[in-house]
Design a protein around this motif. Structure first.
Motif, mmCIF file in Angstrom:
data_model
loop_
_atom_site.group_PDB
_atom_site.id
_atom_site.type_symbol
_atom_site.label_atom_id
_atom_site.label_comp_id
_atom_site.label_asym_id
_atom_site.label_seq_id
_atom_site.Cartn_x
_atom_site.Cartn_y
_atom_site.Cartn_z
ATOM 1 N N GLN A 100 -0.466 9.248 -0.929
ATOM 2 C CA GLN A 100 -1.807 9.810 -0.844
ATOM 3 C C GLN A 100 -1.778 10.921 0.206
ATOM 4 O O GLN A 100 -1.261 10.722 1.310
ATOM 5 C CB GLN A 100 -2.835 8.747 -0.481
ATOM 6 C CG GLN A 100 -2.905 7.632 -1.522
ATOM 7 C CD GLN A 100 -4.245 6.906 -1.514
ATOM 8 O OE1 GLN A 100 -5.285 7.504 -1.711
ATOM 9 N NE2 GLN A 100 -4.211 5.597 -1.309
ATOM 10 N N ARG B 74 -7.971 6.485 -1.490
ATOM 11 C CA ARG B 74 -8.823 6.912 -0.395
ATOM 12 C C ARG B 74 -9.747 8.009 -0.917
ATOM 13 O O ARG B 74 -9.302 8.898 -1.669
ATOM 14 C CB ARG B 74 -7.978 7.461 0.757
ATOM 15 C CG ARG B 74 -7.147 6.423 1.467
ATOM 16 C CD ARG B 74 -6.275 7.054 2.534
ATOM 17 N NE ARG B 74 -7.049 7.887 3.461
ATOM 18 C CZ ARG B 74 -6.890 7.855 4.789
ATOM 19 N NH1 ARG B 74 -6.033 6.996 5.328
ATOM 20 N NH2 ARG B 74 -7.595 8.659 5.563
ATOM 21 N N SER C 131 0.845 -1.193 0.000
ATOM 22 C CA SER C 131 0.000 0.000 0.000
ATOM 23 C C SER C 131 0.877 1.239 0.000
ATOM 24 O O SER C 131 1.830 1.327 0.780
ATOM 25 C CB SER C 131 -0.905 0.002 1.233
ATOM 26 O OG SER C 131 -1.725 1.147 1.255
ATOM 27 N N VAL D 37 0.468 7.103 3.143
ATOM 28 C CA VAL D 37 -0.488 8.187 3.326
ATOM 29 C C VAL D 37 0.186 9.271 4.158
ATOM 30 O O VAL D 37 0.768 8.978 5.212
ATOM 31 C CB VAL D 37 -1.770 7.697 4.032
ATOM 32 C CG1 VAL D 37 -2.711 8.868 4.300
ATOM 33 C CG2 VAL D 37 -2.464 6.630 3.200
ATOM 34 N N VAL E 79 -3.778 13.468 2.625
ATOM 35 C CA VAL E 79 -5.046 13.741 3.304
ATOM 36 C C VAL E 79 -4.922 15.028 4.112
ATOM 37 O O VAL E 79 -3.817 15.519 4.366
ATOM 38 C CB VAL E 79 -5.465 12.575 4.221
ATOM 39 C CG1 VAL E 79 -5.684 11.316 3.395
ATOM 40 C CG2 VAL E 79 -4.427 12.326 5.314
#
Length: 363
Positions: A83, A261, A48, A51, A85
């Motif tokens: 990613q 996400r 993965s 993040v 956020v």
């Protein structure tokens, strides 16, 4: 940039043509040597991508804590993609941008063809730009345009959009510009590049946007939505417009999917930052796949230096680290001309940019 031969007008929209391809795929779309995708199992779970929480970084910087910067350096070196956020871009604006992008591709074909690619150009609406008659075509429709500097905009593209899409796009561009400069500052600090050098190179730099529509495909294993490549950019900020996955990245020689996400942007390092970091950062190779049942839509923004800026290992980094430069330095506008005229993917072009007899940089 080099002139390219676009598809003929009869091939103006794969979105429309794909409705006719119920049983098979035309030869011009079939990729003969497609590498397989990593398949997870109980002993080998699916990797993965990292993040990153932008709020954590801001707090860390205010507290003079360098742990987050060290983590960012590691992510950009090991992965070249993450990613993001808590990025600060208004959620309502992001949702409106998604809605307007979907509505653009839902316009009648004659409306979309108002923005079609013109002979010798690379900005506008259409399919893969052809450099040779035997070239394979990606399973996608694209709309690509330069959005900054303002004088480089095409008058028949963004200024001529439907008002709601145009206004939303302008607001989105402004917010993403702010976000990109924050990221450039942090990414630069993480590798010992002075903040002012990043500002001088990237603020009000060349920016562009690409909206992409991937239709369902009756034989998805035979085609590519987006051919494997790395981006000739500083960073790319990708918005997944609908909930359909398809982006894949290549790490340690293996392709595996990115699971988006819903609250995140996907940010990837481009060739320019690999060069500026003197090889510390990794311009990640990526591709897009398609499926049999669902369309996929994405919106990518590319952030580059000013066209008059020098592209090479950052001067402050070389001074601060004492390392020798591993890449040549060229003016950004010439860099782009060389990149597109050689018709190379990013990784191949980066090899061309390397100074001969240099070892690879290590962290």
């Amino acid at each position: 940039m080099a002139s390219s031969q676009p598809l003929s007008p009869s091939h103006g929209s794969l979105q429309e043509l794909a409705k006719e391809f119920k049983l098979g795929v035309p030869d011009r779309y079939i990729q003969e040597h497609r590498e397989t995708t990593f398949v997870s199992n109980s002993s080998s779970p699916l990797p993965s991508i990292p993040v990153i929480d932008l709020n954590d970084f801001i707090i860390s910087i205010l507290e003079s804590n360098n742990d987050q910067l060290k983590s960012l350096r590691s992510v950009c070196h090991e992965w070249g993609i993450f990613q993001l956020v808590n990025h600060g871009v208004d959620k309502l604006l992001v949702e409106k941008m998604k809605k307007e992008t979907i509505e653009f591709f839902n316009l009648p074909l004659e409306e979309k063809l108002r923005y079609k690619l013109k002979g010798g150009d690379y900005q506008g609406y259409g399919q893969t730009i052809l450099h040779s008659q035997d070239q394979k075509i990606d399973w996608a429709d694209r709309f690509y345009m330069i959005t900054n500097p303002l004088h480089r905009r095409k008058s028949h593209l963004l200024p001529d959009f439907p008002p709601s899409l145009r206004d939303t796009m302008e607001n989105y561009l402004q917010e993403l510009q702010k976000l990109a400069m924050t990221l450039f500052s942090l990414i630069g600090q993480a590798v010992n590049i002075d903040k002012q050098e990043m500002v001088d190179i990237f603020e009000d730099g060349m920016q562009s946007v690409r909206m992409t529509y991937y239709p369902p495909c009756p034989q998805p294993d035979l085609v590519m939505g987006l051919t494997p490549h790395s981006d000739a950019a500083g960073i790319t900020i990708l918005l997944q417009v609908n909930e359909v996955q398809g982006l894949q990245v290549k790490k340690d020689g293996v392709w595996f999917p990115v699971n988006f996400r819903p609250d995140a942007f996907v940010v990837n390092v481009g060739d320019i930052l690999e060069i500026m970091s003197n090889g510390v950062y990794n311009s990640i190779e990526h591709r897009a796949t398609v499926n049999t049942t669902n369309e996929r839509i994405s919106l990518a923004m590319f952030f580059n230096p000013k066209l008059e800026a020098d592209v090479g290992p950052a001067k402050s980094l070389l001074t601060n680290t004492g390392e020798p430069p591993l890449y040549q330095t060229v003016v950004m506008e010439q860099y782009l001309k060389d990149f597109f005229s050689r018709k190379l993917n990013g990784k191949t072009f980066l090899e061309k940019m390397k100074i001969r007899n240099c070892e690879s940089s290590e962290t």
